[in-house]
Design a protein around this motif. Structure first.
Motif, PDB file in Angstrom:
ATOM      1  N   ILE A 110       0.850  -1.193   0.000  1.00 19.93           N
ATOM      2  CA  ILE A 110       0.000   0.000   0.000  1.00 19.93           C
ATOM      3  C   ILE A 110       0.887   1.245   0.000  1.00 19.93           C
ATOM      4  N   GLY A 111       1.931   1.241   0.822  1.00 25.37           N
ATOM      5  CA  GLY A 111       2.870   2.366   0.860  1.00 25.37           C
ATOM      6  C   GLY A 111       3.531   2.610  -0.490  1.00 25.37           C
ATOM      7  N   ASP A 112       3.869   1.518  -1.200  1.00 19.92           N
ATOM      8  CA  ASP A 112       4.458   1.657  -2.535  1.00 19.92           C
ATOM      9  C   ASP A 112       3.489   2.366  -3.474  1.00 19.92           C
ATOM     10  N   TYR A 113       2.222   1.940  -3.438  1.00 20.03           N
ATOM     11  CA  TYR A 113       1.208   2.582  -4.285  1.00 20.03           C
ATOM     12  C   TYR A 113       1.061   4.060  -3.933  1.00 20.03           C
ATOM     13  N   VAL A 114       1.057   4.376  -2.643  1.00 18.76           N
ATOM     14  CA  VAL A 114       0.902   5.766  -2.212  1.00 18.76           C
ATOM     15  C   VAL A 114       2.097   6.596  -2.676  1.00 18.76           C
ATOM     16  N   ARG A 115       3.320   6.097  -2.434  1.00 17.84           N
ATOM     17  CA  ARG A 115       4.524   6.846  -2.842  1.00 17.84           C
ATOM     18  C   ARG A 115       4.602   6.998  -4.353  1.00 17.84           C
ATOM     19  N   LEU A 116       4.297   5.927  -5.071  1.00 17.96           N
ATOM     20  CA  LEU A 116       4.350   5.982  -6.530  1.00 17.96           C
ATOM     21  C   LEU A 116       3.285   6.930  -7.084  1.00 17.96           C
ATOM     22  N   THR A 117       2.079   6.847  -6.552  1.00 17.97           N
ATOM     23  CA  THR A 117       1.008   7.727  -7.016  1.00 17.97           C
ATOM     24  C   THR A 117       1.341   9.183  -6.722  1.00 17.97           C
ATOM     25  N   THR A 118       1.870   9.453  -5.539  1.00 16.87           N
ATOM     26  CA  THR A 118       2.260  10.815  -5.176  1.00 16.87           C
ATOM     27  C   THR A 118       3.361  11.328  -6.111  1.00 16.87           C
ATOM     28  N   GLY A 119       4.361  10.498  -6.355  1.00 11.20           N
ATOM     29  CA  GLY A 119       5.456  10.895  -7.245  1.00 11.20           C
ATOM     30  C   GLY A 119       4.984  11.117  -8.667  1.00 11.20           C
ATOM     31  N   LEU A 120       4.164  10.211  -9.171  1.00  8.54           N
ATOM     32  CA  LEU A 120       3.650  10.366 -10.539  1.00  8.54           C
ATOM     33  C   LEU A 120       2.754  11.599 -10.658  1.00  8.54           C
ATOM     34  N   ALA A 121       1.951  11.867  -9.625  1.00  5.92           N
ATOM     35  CA  ALA A 121       1.087  13.051  -9.655  1.00  5.92           C
ATOM     36  C   ALA A 121       1.916  14.319  -9.807  1.00  5.92           C
ATOM     37  N   LYS A 122       3.068  14.362  -9.135  1.00  3.06           N
ATOM     38  CA  LYS A 122       3.945  15.533  -9.265  1.00  3.06           C
ATOM     39  C   LYS A 122       4.524  15.633 -10.667  1.00  3.06           C
ATOM     40  N   VAL A 123       4.982  14.511 -11.211  1.00  2.00           N
ATOM     41  CA  VAL A 123       5.569  14.530 -12.555  1.00  2.00           C
ATOM     42  C   VAL A 123       4.499  14.882 -13.602  1.00  2.00           C
ATOM     43  N   TYR A 124       3.310  14.298 -13.447  1.00  2.00           N
ATOM     44  CA  TYR A 124       2.227  14.567 -14.393  1.00  2.00           C
ATOM     45  C   TYR A 124       1.603  15.943 -14.179  1.00  2.00           C
ATOM     46  N   GLY A 125       1.848  16.551 -13.020  1.00  2.00           N
ATOM     47  CA  GLY A 125       1.261  17.862 -12.750  1.00  2.00           C
ATOM     48  C   GLY A 125      -0.218  17.779 -12.417  1.00  2.00           C
ATOM     49  N   VAL A 126      -0.622  16.695 -11.774  1.00  2.00           N
ATOM     50  CA  VAL A 126      -2.030  16.476 -11.435  1.00  2.00           C
ATOM     51  C   VAL A 126      -2.197  16.579  -9.934  1.00  2.00           C
TER      52      VAL A 126
END
Length: 175
Positions: A110-126
Motif C-alpha cells: 500500500i505504501g508503494d502505491y501511495v509513494r508511486l502515485t504521489t510521485g507520478l502526480a507531481k511529474v504529471y502535474g495532477v
C-alpha cells in the motif's frame, strides 16, 4: 494567429520522450509521458461511487467533515476498500500495459502505491484535490500569475458602468 489553448504546444513527451522511468524492487518500469485520461475511469466509476461517498460525508457533517464522518461513511460501504484497491490496480494496469504483470510480481505494498502515485502526480502535474474541486471555487495557484489589484486598473477602467474611454474619431467611422 495566437491560440488561447494550444494542445500542440510542448508536452511532457519532450521531457520524457521514452516515458517516465520508475525503479521499483530492482526493476525499471516505464510509465507513459502523458497521463491518459482513461486512467481515471476506474477511480471515478459509478460502481466505486467515490463522489457519492464524498457527498454523504459532507452532507452528514453539514460541510464540516471530520474523521468520524469519514469512518461512518466507510462502514456504510464495507466493500469500498476492496473496490478502491481494485480500481487503483486497474489504473496501474492502464498505465503500465504489458509491464503490469511484472509490476504485480514485485508485490507492491500500500505504501508503494501511495509513494508511486504521489510521485507520478507531481511529474504529471495532477492534483487530485483540484480535480474534484467545485467549479465555483477559484484560486490562483499558478506560479506565474498574480492577483490583479484594484489599484492597477484604476487608470484604465471607466468610472461609470457602460461608459467607454474617449477615442479620437470614434464617431467619425462609418463602418
Amino acid at each position: 494567429m495566437s491560440f488561447v489553448i494550444d494542445l500542440d504546444a510542448e508536452r511532457r513527451e519532450v521531457q520524457y520522450p521514452n516515458g517516465i522511468p520508475v525503479r521499483f524492487s530492482g526493476e525499471q518500469f516505464i510509465f507513459p509521458a502523458e497521463l491518459p485520461a482513461e486512467v481515471l475511469d476506474p477511480i471515478l466509476s459509478d460502481e466505486l461511487d467515490l463522489v457519492g461517498l464524498l457527498g454523504d460525508v459532507i452532507e452528514s457533517a453539514e460541510g464540516d467533515a471530520g474523521v468520524k464522518e469519514v469512518v461512518n461513511a466507510l462502514f456504510r460501504r464495507p466493500s469500498l476498500p476492496r473496490k478502491f484497491l481494485a480500481a487503483v490496480r486497474q489504473s496501474y494496469e492502464i498505465l503500465l500495459g504489458d509491464q503490469y504483470k511484472d509490476f504485480l510480481a514485485a508485490r507492491p505494498s500500500i505504501g508503494d502505491y501511495v509513494r508511486l502515485t504521489t510521485g507520478l502526480a507531481k511529474v504529471y502535474g495532477v492534483e487530485l484535490g483540484k480535480l474534484f474541486r467545485s467549479a465555483d471555487s477559484s484560486e490562483n495557484a499558478s506560479e506565474t500569475s498574480s492577483q490583479t489589484s484594484p489599484a492597477s486598473t484604476t487608470d484604465s477602467t471607466p468610472e461609470a458602468s457602460g461608459s467607454a474611454p474617449d477615442s479620437p474619431d470614434s464617431s467619425d467611422s462609418a463602418g
